[in-house]
Design a protein around this motif. Structure first.
Motif, PDB file in Angstrom:
ATOM      1  N   GLU A  26       0.846  -1.192   0.000  1.00 45.82           N
ATOM      2  CA  GLU A  26       0.000   0.000   0.000  1.00 45.82           C
ATOM      3  C   GLU A  26       0.882   1.244   0.000  1.00 45.82           C
ATOM      4  N   ASP A  27       0.555   2.178  -0.912  1.00 43.81           N
ATOM      5  CA  ASP A  27       1.314   3.413  -0.976  1.00 43.81           C
ATOM      6  C   ASP A  27       1.103   4.247   0.278  1.00 43.81           C
ATOM      7  N   LEU A  28       2.156   4.941   0.716  1.00 45.81           N
ATOM      8  CA  LEU A  28       2.009   5.916   1.788  1.00 45.81           C
ATOM      9  C   LEU A  28       1.390   7.182   1.225  1.00 45.81           C
ATOM     10  N   GLY A  29       0.785   7.946   2.082  1.00 49.80           N
ATOM     11  CA  GLY A  29       0.244   9.224   1.660  1.00 49.80           C
ATOM     12  C   GLY A  29       1.347  10.232   1.403  1.00 49.80           C
ATOM     13  N   VAL A  30       0.949  11.389   0.869  1.00 42.56           N
ATOM     14  CA  VAL A  30       1.927  12.419   0.521  1.00 42.56           C
ATOM     15  C   VAL A  30       2.746  12.829   1.742  1.00 42.56           C
ATOM     16  N   THR A  31       2.069  13.067   2.846  1.00 45.01           N
ATOM     17  CA  THR A  31       2.765  13.511   4.062  1.00 45.01           C
ATOM     18  C   THR A  31       3.741  12.451   4.546  1.00 45.01           C
ATOM     19  N   GLU A  32       3.321  11.187   4.518  1.00 44.90           N
ATOM     20  CA  GLU A  32       4.175  10.099   4.987  1.00 44.90           C
ATOM     21  C   GLU A  32       5.393   9.927   4.075  1.00 44.90           C
ATOM     22  N   GLN A  33       5.181  10.076   2.759  1.00 47.25           N
ATOM     23  CA  GLN A  33       6.305   9.949   1.829  1.00 47.25           C
ATOM     24  C   GLN A  33       7.346  11.037   2.084  1.00 47.25           C
ATOM     25  N   ARG A  34       6.860  12.246   2.278  1.00 50.32           N
ATOM     26  CA  ARG A  34       7.790  13.346   2.535  1.00 50.32           C
ATOM     27  C   ARG A  34       8.506  13.153   3.861  1.00 50.32           C
ATOM     28  N   ARG A  35       7.812  12.567   4.829  1.00 50.08           N
ATOM     29  CA  ARG A  35       8.457  12.305   6.116  1.00 50.08           C
ATOM     30  C   ARG A  35       9.584  11.293   5.958  1.00 50.08           C
ATOM     31  N   VAL A  36       9.381  10.266   5.138  1.00 40.63           N
ATOM     32  CA  VAL A  36      10.444   9.287   4.893  1.00 40.63           C
ATOM     33  C   VAL A  36      11.662   9.963   4.284  1.00 40.63           C
ATOM     34  N   LEU A  37      11.438  10.806   3.271  1.00 38.14           N
ATOM     35  CA  LEU A  37      12.560  11.494   2.624  1.00 38.14           C
ATOM     36  C   LEU A  37      13.271  12.423   3.593  1.00 38.14           C
ATOM     37  N   ARG A  38      12.505  13.089   4.466  1.00 40.27           N
ATOM     38  CA  ARG A  38      13.139  13.955   5.467  1.00 40.27           C
ATOM     39  C   ARG A  38      13.980  13.145   6.443  1.00 40.27           C
ATOM     40  N   LYS A  39      13.486  11.968   6.798  1.00 41.22           N
ATOM     41  CA  LYS A  39      14.271  11.098   7.676  1.00 41.22           C
ATOM     42  C   LYS A  39      15.593  10.718   7.012  1.00 41.22           C
ATOM     43  N   LEU A  40      15.530  10.383   5.728  1.00 39.51           N
ATOM     44  CA  LEU A  40      16.757  10.049   5.000  1.00 39.51           C
ATOM     45  C   LEU A  40      17.702  11.244   4.991  1.00 39.51           C
ATOM     46  N   ASP A  41      17.144  12.412   4.701  1.00 38.97           N
ATOM     47  CA  ASP A  41      17.978  13.618   4.656  1.00 38.97           C
ATOM     48  C   ASP A  41      18.667  13.864   6.003  1.00 38.97           C
ATOM     49  N   PHE A  42      17.911  13.706   7.071  1.00 39.62           N
ATOM     50  CA  PHE A  42      18.453  13.979   8.399  1.00 39.62           C
ATOM     51  C   PHE A  42      19.511  12.960   8.793  1.00 39.62           C
TER      52      PHE A  42
END
Length: 508
Positions: A26-42
């Motif tokens: 199941e795809d994550l929502g927009v907010t959840e996807q951006r949170r994953v990318l922010r976690k990677l960035d951090f």
């Protein structure tokens, strides 16, 4: 040791091989996807950027050391300084492909810190050289030990981020080089004041303190670096699964294993050599700028100490433009046009340097050149990484592009000759010529990648090839009809995330 994950799985139990199916996630929502990318960035970006700052400081500080009296103390004459600067690149280029293969066969958290510890030790030894032969030998070992970081981290970032998110991250990583240039000038200005302490010259202290810092960070890196998304203990199970499947889709299900045939694919692909040539001709002015910027500024009539300080603004401007180019590249899904724009801007800067004798105009030319050169390097690497299919082939191609392209550093070490001071017409003319060739190659590359995309789209339509047939092409690399070169996409979306393999591309 890295902490256990929230879901309790061991590292060996995670990953795309653990039964994850593309059509059952199941795809994550927009907010959840951006949170994953922010976690990677951090978790990833700050540390790898700091590693590259140290890498670039340690390879380029010979320029600061020269201004601080290195040449005089070691009695370097003629082209001896240029030889020491250039010899770094021979082992650096030769060991990049073996280093990336070793990284793929071992793990980033082991291999990258090991290379750091080794080159930091070499840098410490450079503080105690007392002759041309000693400096030359140290530079050879520095090139060999430092060869693994830049191509290794570039490949590392490509394994964590989808193609549509890579350019800005590689740009941020690459901007560390210009930050290092700026910071290196300030650091050298401060450390040079330690001249005479402990019986060491100011340039010796530059090598010693920067080497000690690298060794310390290398030891820390063993314990804090993560390997791949499958080992991302800072993500929840749902986040990790989404990231793994997104990357699998992004790479059209291509093999992640290392096989020798993938090495042969890299060696036989003409696009590998096209990108090698492009990176070579941009790296000649890029490294010449890094290596000789304090010298060029001093030649404009400024003192040695002031030249160190005045090297900061061009490097900071280059860092800002690099990040801006990466953001625009991902925002508009283009790579080639930004490479073309960057080389053109750098060309303007070098034309100003060639044509003017005014200190103010010449210094402005260095800022313009930096704003064009640094972003172009990052965009070429993002362009290369996104257009190579399969992890093993990508690791080899990136190492070849960076390694062979860095041979340009040998040429750039000799183009600013002492007898050409203060105008340095020969060096500026060589850089202008290289930038013109880069513009031509980037145009050819854009047209060729667009042609390949149209050809593959026509094949998929003709043969009814869709995502469900990814497994039939998983060992073809970017020759797979489903794989598309990064460009300006007409996207199909899954919830909200663009899937670049899906269908039409308008141009590159």
């Amino acid at each position: 040791m890295r902490p256990a994950s929230d879901d309790g799985l061991s590292l060996s139990e995670k990953g795309p091989s653990s039964g994850i199916q593309l059509d059952t996630v199941e795809d994550l929502g927009v907010t959840e996807q951006r949170r994953v990318l922010r976690k990677l960035d951090f978790r990833l970006l700050p540390f790898v950027c700091f590693l590259f700052v140290l890498s670039f400081l340690d390879r380029a500080n010979i320029g600061n050391a020269k201004v601080a009296g290195l040449s005089a103390d070691l009695h370097l004459t003629g082209t001896q300084y240029s030889l020491c600067a250039a010899m770094f690149f021979i082992p650096y280029c030769l060991f990049e492909v073996p280093s990336n293969i070793t990284l793929k066969l071992t793990s980033p958290s082991k291999w990258l810190p090991t290379t750091m510890f080794c080159w930091g030790s070499v840098m410490i030894s450079m503080a105690f050289v007392r002759s041309f032969a000693g400096l030359l030998t140290a530079r050879l070992f520095l090139g060999m030990t430092e060869s693994g970081l830049f191509p290794g981290v570039t490949f590392y970032l490509c394994t964590w981020y989808p193609k549509a998110e890579q350019a800005k991250r590689i740009a941020i990583f690459s901007s560390a080089s210009s930050i290092a240039g700026a910071f290196g000038g300030l650091l050298a200005f401060a450390i040079e004041k330690m001249d005479g302490i402990g019986g060491l010259a100011g340039w010796s202290w530059i090598f010693l303190l920067e080497g000690l810092l690298t060794v310390l960070v290398a030891i820390i890196a063993y314990f804090v670096m993560y390997d791949y998304p499958e080992n991302a203990t800072f993500l929840t199970q749902a986040e990790r699964t989404w990231l793994i499947v997104t990357l699998k889709r992004d790479n059209t299900g291509l093999s992640k294993d290392f096989q020798w045939k993938f090495l042969l694919q890299a060696l036989r692909d003409p696009h590998t050599y096209m990108m090698v040539a492009l990176f070579f001709f941009i790296f000649v002015p890029s490294y010449a700028f890094t290596l000789f910027l304090p010298t060029l500024i001093a030649a404009l009539g400024f003192s040695a100490s002031m030249a160190q300080l005045l090297s900061v603004p061009p490097n900071l401007a280059g860092a800002l433009f690099t990040v801006l180019a990466g953001v625009l590249s991902d925002r508009f899904r283009v790579r080639g046009p930004l490479v073309l724009a960057g080389t053109t801007l750098a060309l303007v800067g070098y034309v100003v340097l060639y044509a003017t004798a005014s200190p103010g105009a010449g210094y402005a030319g260095t800022i313009v050149a930096a704003c064009g050169i640094y972003p172009t390097v990052a965009c070429i690497l993002a362009w290369t990484g996104a257009n190579v299919g399969g992890e093993a082939k990508r690791a080899v191609v990136l190492a070849m592009v960076i390694g062979c392209g860095n041979l340009g550093g040998i040429a750039s070490s000799f183009i600013y000759r002492p007898q050409d001071s203060p105008r340095y017409h020969l060096g500026h003319a060589v850089n202008i010529g290289c930038l013109c060739v880069s513009i031509l190659i980037s145009l050819v590359a854009m047209l060729d990648f667009a042609r390949l995309n149209r050809k593959k789209a026509a094949q998929c339509a003709r043969d009814c090839i869709s995502e469900g047939k990814m497994g039939d092409f998983n060992e073809l690399g970017d020759s797979s009809p489903l794989y598309r070169s990064v460009g300006k996409h007409t996207f199909r979306y899954t919830t909200s995330y663009p899937v670049p393999y899906a269908l039409d591309l308008l141009d590159i």
